[in-house]
Motif scaffolding. Structure first.
Motif, PDB file in Angstrom:
ATOM      1  N   GLU A 291      40.853  16.003   8.829  1.00 63.22           N
ATOM      2  CA  GLU A 291      40.781  16.251   7.868  1.00 63.22           C
ATOM      3  C   GLU A 291      40.610  15.080   6.806  1.00 63.22           C
ATOM      4  O   GLU A 291      40.039  15.669   5.370  1.00 63.22           O
ATOM      5  N   ASP A 292      40.527  14.118   7.584  1.00 60.69           N
ATOM      6  CA  ASP A 292      40.569  13.011   6.072  1.00 60.69           C
ATOM      7  C   ASP A 292      38.649  12.464   6.421  1.00 60.69           C
ATOM      8  O   ASP A 292      39.369  11.819   5.433  1.00 60.69           O
ATOM      9  N   SER A 293      38.020  13.063   6.890  1.00 61.17           N
ATOM     10  CA  SER A 293      36.972  13.171   6.656  1.00 61.17           C
ATOM     11  C   SER A 293      36.050  13.086   4.900  1.00 61.17           C
ATOM     12  O   SER A 293      35.533  12.429   5.394  1.00 61.17           O
ATOM     13  N   LEU A 294      36.643  14.001   5.001  1.00 58.04           N
ATOM     14  CA  LEU A 294      36.350  13.873   3.270  1.00 58.04           C
ATOM     15  C   LEU A 294      36.459  13.196   2.573  1.00 58.04           C
ATOM     16  O   LEU A 294      35.358  12.600   1.573  1.00 58.04           O
ATOM     17  N   ARG A 295      37.687  12.187   2.857  1.00 61.75           N
ATOM     18  CA  ARG A 295      37.739  11.162   1.874  1.00 61.75           C
ATOM     19  C   ARG A 295      36.752  10.029   2.246  1.00 61.75           C
ATOM     20  O   ARG A 295      36.146   9.554   1.259  1.00 61.75           O
ATOM     21  N   TYR A 296      35.963   9.592   3.389  1.00 64.75           N
ATOM     22  CA  TYR A 296      34.859   9.038   4.265  1.00 64.75           C
ATOM     23  C   TYR A 296      33.182   9.997   3.849  1.00 64.75           C
ATOM     24  O   TYR A 296      32.935   8.590   2.852  1.00 64.75           O
ATOM     25  N   ALA A 297      33.419  10.891   3.185  1.00 68.64           N
ATOM     26  CA  ALA A 297      31.815  11.372   3.205  1.00 68.64           C
ATOM     27  C   ALA A 297      32.162  10.788   1.088  1.00 68.64           C
ATOM     28  O   ALA A 297      31.381  10.651   0.711  1.00 68.64           O
ATOM     29  N   MET A 298      33.404  11.264   0.659  1.00 67.86           N
ATOM     30  CA  MET A 298      33.964  10.775  -1.454  1.00 67.86           C
ATOM     31  C   MET A 298      33.338   9.219  -1.420  1.00 67.86           C
ATOM     32  O   MET A 298      32.614   8.959  -2.206  1.00 67.86           O
ATOM     33  N   LEU A 299      33.735   8.034  -0.700  1.00 64.18           N
ATOM     34  CA  LEU A 299      33.453   6.941  -1.152  1.00 64.18           C
ATOM     35  C   LEU A 299      32.316   7.044  -0.691  1.00 64.18           C
ATOM     36  O   LEU A 299      31.447   5.680  -1.100  1.00 64.18           O
ATOM     37  N   THR A 300      31.365   7.489   0.542  1.00 61.39           N
ATOM     38  CA  THR A 300      30.214   7.134   1.025  1.00 61.39           C
ATOM     39  C   THR A 300      29.186   6.900  -0.689  1.00 61.39           C
ATOM     40  O   THR A 300      28.269   6.336  -1.097  1.00 61.39           O
TER      41      THR A 300
END
Length: 433
Positions: free
Chosen positions: A400-409
């Protein structure tokens, strides 16, 4: 209004008398467009579970499916706006997208919701190009950034109130009722726009252009709009800067409420009641303050300084955004988000004011439409969709934390936009602006 339009002096006097009302109504229409557009963000966790959608499908609904019609139809609408009654175009468009937002609440599956979102995009194509053109006619160059800054409040307030109203109503009555609640009032606003906004004479606030007789009333060919914009180094770099900034911003806005729920631990109603209201205040300060500062620096240093002002403010906001998306503690993340909004939401007013100032008089709506075409195909079209795809690709590794890394990218792409704002300022200064 047809009789008034046939008498330019009377129309100019009445338009100036109603200038404040016109700006208020155009800003309110822009507010409704963003509220209707962004309400999906706060509702998408409910929609995802109800209709069994993936992040990629959510990204398509928020991004490409909406943007492809919104952006491409803006060109023919702009051609109409450069030769016809801009007020009528805005009123009709507003009624259409408001109705289609309400229709979204009737969708029973992805295909139906997709079709309704396309309808919203078709309607919203008729809003911004004619609005930009009217504002440019009502306000002279030295006051235009401030007026555009007020107009850009529609973005920050529409996004915030879409979250507040949509989240609260959905919490009490479900996401479908939230769509009805946000969509239907826009039809009444369309009537007010038609009744109270006066169509100003072309070039009313550009005394030199009118005095020199540069406006012959001839609508240039469509291709000239693209050619003249590409040939203008400052305009090209401004469009690139605002497009990349919008790519990042639209992606973040589409999944921001989901990020706060999945990675920071807030509930939907927490986001609606606590995060969004303060965010609206911070975004308002940024939009209005950015326009006010842009007017000040232009008066003191020249118009080129407006591009560098955007550069400076976004340089301050960038590390705050990184820290926000890296944080899991709501008591740290949310204040960082609020403070970052003070700086990152200030770019629209100065950017669009500079572009309108560079545009030939009979191409203002067309230049606005070309700008919005690029912004929305790239920014709105790819932004939310790409974040959804990246999040789904990273899900096996990060859950579920995958969205965090998409936002940082996405945040990491900001320096590219900053370079274009710097370059636009350099070219404007060389041109003596």
């Amino acid at each position: 209004m047809t009789g008034i339009a046939s008498h330019p002096e009377i129309a100019a006097t009445l338009a100036l008398k109603r200038r404040g009302i016109t700006l208020t109504l155009l800003t309110t229409a822009y507010f409704f467009s963003y509220m209707d557009r962004q309400i999906l963000a706060i509702l998408q966790e409910l929609i995802r579970k109800d209709l069994l959608l993936s992040d990629t499908q959510l990204g398509l609904l928020a991004g490409f499916a909406f943007a492809i019609f919104y952006a491409t139809l803006g060109i023919p609408v702009a051609r109409l706006a450069d030769r016809g009654n801009r007020v009528n175009i805005i009123a009709i468009a507003l009624a259409l997208w408001s109705l289609m937002t309400a229709v979204c609440g009737l969708a029973q599956n992805f295909a139906q919701l997709l079709a309704a979102r396309i309808g919203v995009g078709v309607g919203e194509a008729g809003s911004s190009p004619p609005s930009h053109s009217i504002i440019a006619d009502l306000y002279p160059p030295e006051k235009r950034a401030g007026a555009m800054g007020i107009y850009s409040l529609g973005v920050v307030l529409g996004t915030a109130f879409g979250t507040m109203i949509g989240g609260t109503v959905a919490h009490l009555y479900g996401w479908r009722v939230a769509m009805f609640t946000v969509g239907l009032p826009g039809i009444a606003l369309a009537i007010l726009v038609k009744l109270f906004v006066v169509e100003p004479p072309r070039g009313m606030s550009d005394a030199q252009i009118v005095a020199e007789g540069q406006d012959k009333g001839v609508i240039p060919p469509l291709g000239d709009g693209f050619r003249t914009m590409l040939a203008s180094g400052p305009a090209f770099n401004l469009v690139m800067g605002v497009t990349i900034t919008s790519l990042i911003g639209y992606g973040h806005a589409a999944f921001g409420p989901s990020f706060l729920q999945r990675s920071v631990g807030l509930s939907m109603i927490d986001v609606a009641r606590y995060v969004a209201p303060v965010g609206a205040v911070c975004g308002t300060i940024s939009a209005v303050g950015g326009g006010w500062l842009a007017n000040k620096v232009a008066a003191r240093y020249g118009l080129h300084a407006q591009a560098w002002l955007v550069l400076a403010l976004k340089c301050i906001g960038l590390p705050l955004s990184f820290l926000f998306y890296a944080s899991s503690n709501p008591y740290v993340a949310v204040p960082l988000y609020w403070v970052s909004l003070l700086f990152v939401s200030s770019y629209l007013g100065p950017s669009f004011a500079l572009i309108q100032g560079l545009a030939p008089l009979r191409m203002r709506a067309l230049w606005a439409a070309v700008t919005l075409l690029v912004i929305n195909l790239v920014g709105l079209g790819l932004g939310p969709t790409a974040i959804g795809v990246i999040s789904d690709l990273l899900r096996p590794a990060f859950g579920e934390d995958s969205l965090r890394y998409a936002m940082l990218t996405f945040a990491a792409a900001t320096p590219w936009a900053l370079w274009h704002y710097w370059r636009a300022g350099v070219l404007l200064k060389r041109a003596g602006a």
